[in-house]
Design a protein around this motif. Structure first.
Motif: not given
Ligand code: MG
Ligand code: ATP
Length: 197
Positions: A44, A107, A132
Motif C-alpha cells: 500500500k 484478496d 470475500r
Molecule cells: Mg485490503
C-alpha cells in the motif's frame, strides 16, 4: 499452542476483520488470535494511511471484549517495510512451541506469489483463508502451486461485504458506519475527526 495471526492495515478495523478472526479461532481451535496492525504496508505504498497510533488504538478498542484476541505493536515498531516473513520469524522466536495460523482474506493471499520470501513464508505458517465478495476461492487453486495449497485451509463461505475503503468513503461522504464496526471504533473516528475531507 495454536496461535492465530491476523495482520492488516486496519484503517479502520471493521466487523469483516473481527468476524474472520473469530471464525478462524472457533473452526480451527486456535488458543488465541494476535492482531498486528502493520506499520508501512508493503502493498500500500501510494495510499495515504492513517497514523499508526490511531490504527493501533482503534484495533485495541475493537478487540477488547474478546478474551481470545490480543494485539501486538510488533509490526508497527519495525523500521522499513513490514513483511509477513519477518513477523513470522519473530513470532516463532517469541513462541517457540506455537503452531502459527495466518488469517487472511482471499484478496490478500491471491497475491502471495509476490510476497517477500514466499517460499520461506509457506514453511512458517498455515494459511486460513476467508472468502470475500467478488472473489472465488476456487480461483486461488489456479494461482498457487500445489505444494503451497497444502498449507492453505479455507474458512466457511459466509461473506461480509465490508472494507476499510468503504468505511473511509462513507465517513468522507457523511454516511453512517454504525453496525459496520464496533461502537468504540466509531467513537474514536468521530472524536479524532478521522477520514473527514
Ligand atoms: Mg485490503
Ligand atoms: P482496504 O479497503 O483499506 O484495503 P480492508 O478492508 O481490505 O481495507 P485490510 O486491513 O487491508 O482491510 O485487511 C486485513 C486482512 O483482512 C486482509 O487479509 C483482508 O483480506 C482481510 N479482510 C478485510 N475485510 C474482509 C472481509 N470483509 N472479509 C474477509 N476478509 C477481509
Amino acid at each position: 499452542m495454536r496461535l492465530g495471526v491476523m495482520g492488516g492495515t486496519f484503517d479502520p478495523i471493521h466487523y469483516g476483520h473481527l468476524f474472520i478472526a473469530e471464525e478462524a479461532r472457533v473452526c480451527f481451535a486456535l488458543d488465541k488470535v494476535l492482531f498486528l496492525p502493520n506499520g508501512n504496508p508493503p502493498h500500500k505504498e501510494e495510499a495515504q494511511v492513517t497514523s499508526a497510533q490511531h490504527r493501533y488504538k482503534m484495533t485495541a478498542l475493537a478487540i477488547a471484549d474478546n478474551p481470545f484476541f490480543e494485539i501486538s505493536d510488533r509490526e508497527l515498531r519495525r523500521e522499513g517495510k513490514a513483511y509477513a516473513y519477518d513477523t513470522l520469524i519473530e513470532l516463532h522466536a517469541a513462541h517457540p512451541t506455537a503452531e502459527l495460523f495466518y488469517i487472511t482474506g482471499v484478496d490478500t493471499i491471491a497475491e502471495f506469489m509476490t510476497w517477500y520470501r514466499h517460499e520461506d513464508v509457506i514453511e512458517l505458517t498455515t494459511f486460513l483463508v476467508a472468502t470475500r465478495p467478488g472473489y472465488d476461492l476456487n480461483a486461488l487453486r489456479g494461482l498457487l502451486p500445489a505444494r503451497y495449497l497444502e498449507r492453505v485451509a479455507f474458512l466457511t463461505e459466509t461473506r461480509l461485504d465490508i472494507s476499510s475503503t468503504e468505511l473511509r468513503e462513507r465517513v468522507r461522504n457523511g454516511l453512517s458506519i454504525r453496525y459496520l464496526t464496533p461502537p468504540t471504533v466509531l467513537e474514536t473516528i468521530h472524536a479524532e475527526g478521522l477520514y473527514r475531507p
